[in-house]
Scaffold this active site. Sequence first.
Site, PDB file in Angstrom:
ATOM      1  N   CYS A  58      60.726 -47.754  46.784  1.00  0.00           N
ATOM      2  CA  CYS A  58      61.223 -48.957  47.678  1.00  0.00           C
ATOM      3  C   CYS A  58      60.327 -49.371  48.766  1.00  0.00           C
ATOM      4  O   CYS A  58      60.093 -50.550  48.892  1.00  0.00           O
ATOM      5  CB  CYS A  58      62.341 -48.288  48.553  1.00  0.00           C
ATOM      6  SG  CYS A  58      63.871 -47.978  47.520  1.00  0.00           S
TER       7      CYS A  58
ATOM      8  N   GLU B 219      64.589 -52.227  57.159  1.00  0.00           N
ATOM      9  CA  GLU B 219      63.324 -51.537  57.362  1.00  0.00           C
ATOM     10  C   GLU B 219      62.271 -52.458  58.397  1.00  0.00           C
ATOM     11  O   GLU B 219      62.213 -53.852  57.821  1.00  0.00           O
ATOM     12  CB  GLU B 219      62.609 -51.452  56.160  1.00  0.00           C
ATOM     13  CG  GLU B 219      63.532 -50.435  55.239  1.00  0.00           C
ATOM     14  CD  GLU B 219      63.542 -49.174  55.728  1.00  0.00           C
ATOM     15  OE1 GLU B 219      62.670 -48.825  56.519  1.00  0.00           O
ATOM     16  OE2 GLU B 219      64.440 -48.216  55.364  1.00  0.00           O
TER      17      GLU B 219
ATOM     18  N   HIS C  92      67.945 -51.060  53.109  1.00  0.00           N
ATOM     19  CA  HIS C  92      68.213 -49.902  52.354  1.00  0.00           C
ATOM     20  C   HIS C  92      69.834 -49.951  52.467  1.00  0.00           C
ATOM     21  O   HIS C  92      70.415 -50.053  53.554  1.00  0.00           O
ATOM     22  CB  HIS C  92      67.755 -48.689  52.938  1.00  0.00           C
ATOM     23  CG  HIS C  92      66.356 -48.258  52.107  1.00  0.00           C
ATOM     24  ND1 HIS C  92      65.296 -48.002  52.736  1.00  0.00           N
ATOM     25  CD2 HIS C  92      66.335 -47.936  50.884  1.00  0.00           C
ATOM     26  CE1 HIS C  92      64.452 -47.704  51.851  1.00  0.00           C
ATOM     27  NE2 HIS C  92      64.922 -47.413  50.579  1.00  0.00           N
TER      28      HIS C  92
END
Length: 214
Positions: A141, A78, A164
């Site tokens: 998340c 991310e 992830h």
Amino acid sequence: MKILITGFDAFGGEKINPASLILDRLPDEIDGNKVEKLIIPTAFFKVADIIERKIVDLRPDIVISIGQAGGRSDITVERVAINIADASIADNDGKKPIDEKIRRDGENAYFSTLPIKAIVENLRAEEIPASVSNSAGTFVCNFVMYNDLYFAKKYKAFTAGFIHVPYLPGQVIDKKGVASMSLEDMVKAVEIIIKISADYKNKEDLKRAEGRIC
């Protein structure tokens, strides 16, 4: 270096979460770096305090959080966390915030301080599918990634980011056409991520095109 790795418990009707299973398989030391593992609840209003207490106690050099992104086909690193909680499903405490700011004193967004492109390149070199993701969603998340980076700024002592991972094969038996990845490959991926994050602690990330048109 001391590296804190967090991983969620199961949520959304699933019986397992690959994130917590990865933590169970990780060694306590990688390339001379101490690896501290923390399984965290998928719960908006308690998880940040749990992480902060661990950060204060451990004083890590790097914090890496891991979560499940069912439906994604690769390891996604991310890039950014946004200051919003907007849940389409309830968390494990039955909470479902909608359009709520995560931190009223925080920035609108925080960017990962991990070497996201070096991580992706090294995962691909080991034949593990990987990519940069530009959205961590708006569920727990993203909430955890945002708080990790908020604490990194608050304590000025560590780099942080979020990874992830896909479903495990056993989770997609009744989900036709949905991607999965073996636990062995996920564990290997996280070990690589830890190594690269430590190697690049005081270095600039690679300059590689990983953007998307849409």
